[in-house]
Scaffold this motif. Structure first.
Motif, short mmCIF file in Angstrom:
data_model
loop_
_atom_site.label_atom_id
_atom_site.label_comp_id
_atom_site.label_asym_id
_atom_site.label_seq_id
_atom_site.Cartn_x
_atom_site.Cartn_y
_atom_site.Cartn_z
N VAL A 1 -42.15 -16.76 20.37
CA VAL A 1 -42.40 -17.50 21.61
C VAL A 1 -42.29 -16.55 22.79
CG1 VAL A 1 -41.55 -19.27 23.17
CG2 VAL A 1 -41.59 -19.72 20.72
N VAL B 1 -48.60 -26.25 20.98
CA VAL B 1 -47.42 -25.92 21.76
C VAL B 1 -47.16 -27.02 22.78
CG1 VAL B 1 -46.41 -24.22 23.33
CG2 VAL B 1 -47.90 -23.47 21.45
N SER C 1 -42.81 -24.55 19.67
CA SER C 1 -43.89 -23.68 19.23
C SER C 1 -44.83 -24.41 18.27
CB SER C 1 -43.35 -22.43 18.56
OG SER C 1 -42.55 -22.77 17.46
N SER D 1 -46.90 -19.43 21.86
CA SER D 1 -46.36 -19.10 20.54
C SER D 1 -47.39 -18.34 19.72
CB SER D 1 -45.89 -20.35 19.81
OG SER D 1 -46.97 -21.12 19.32
#
Lengths: 113, 108
Positions: free
Chosen positions: A32, A4, A25, A93
């Motif tokens: 997310v 991420v 993500s 994420s």
């Protein structure tokens, strides 16, 4: 597999301004979540996006809004900034809305003067 | 109201000593509890979740619904365990409620 990422790493705004924070993500993740972490506190859930739709929201006012794009990256927008909005903003994420492990980004540190 | 408390802001133990990081929660539904850890200059990451009933890096945590607790334990602390630890509660969907965190310092 990329992790991420968040941008910018830090920024300074003045009260009343608007800010947009970005999150990419992890590869393969379609969910997310955004968190606000004030100094000395744990992260507070702002909202989550799953397949471009808001999928849950914490106790934050409407001036906190978000978007998720078809590639599952996401933005957090904050309007009418207040001094108390100064915090670390974390993005996480995961691969399913129902409960896979969240992977956190490094955060964006926002200072509102 | 949903809430997670971690009574200790800072916990210092000597290497080789047992460690227990306390976590209590309040939630009227069926709780799902997690421990997250943040090592120095690293990202927040999942350490363990109660559903998995696993031991990660020697840490275990048992959900006690009667006492509404999810304490994190390790029998012999190591210096590399020094970090910030957060207890978190998932309440329906993806709403996570995090505690304020406990900083664990393992002294040589």
């Amino acid at each position: 597999e990329t992790g991420v990422t968040q941008s910018p790493t830090h920024l300074i705004k003045t009260r009343g301004q608007q800010v947009t924070l970005r999150c990419s993500s992890q590869s393969g993740h379609n969910t997310v979540s955004w968190y606000q972490q004030a100094l000395g506190q744990g992260p507070q859930f702002i909202f989550q996006y799953y397949r471009e739709e808001e999928n849950g929201r914490g106790n934050f006012p409407p001036r906190f809004s978000g978007l998720q794009f078809p590639n599952y990256s996401s933005e957090l927008n904050v309007n009418a900034l207040e001094l108390d909005d100064s915090a670390l903003y974390l993005c996480a994420s995961s691969s399913l809305a129902g409960g896979e492990t969240q992977y956190f980004g490094p955060g964006t540190r926002l200072l509102v003067l | 109201a949903q809430r997670v408390t971690q009574p200790e802001k800072l916990l210092s133990v000597f290497k080789g000593a047992p460690v227990e990081l306390k976590c209590n929660y309040s939630y009227s539904g069926s709780p799902e509890l997690f421990w997250y850890v943040q090592y120095s200059r690293q990202r927040l990451q999942l350490l363990l979740r109660h559903i998995s009933r696993e031991s990660i890096k020697g840490f275990t945590a048992d959900l006690n619904k009667g006492e509404t607790s999810f304490h994190l334990k390790k029998p012999f602390a190591q210096e590399e365990d020094s970090a910030m630890y957060y207890c978190a509660l998932r309440t329906g969907g993806q709403n996570f409620v995090f505690g304020p965190g406990t900083r664990l310092s393992v002294l040589p």
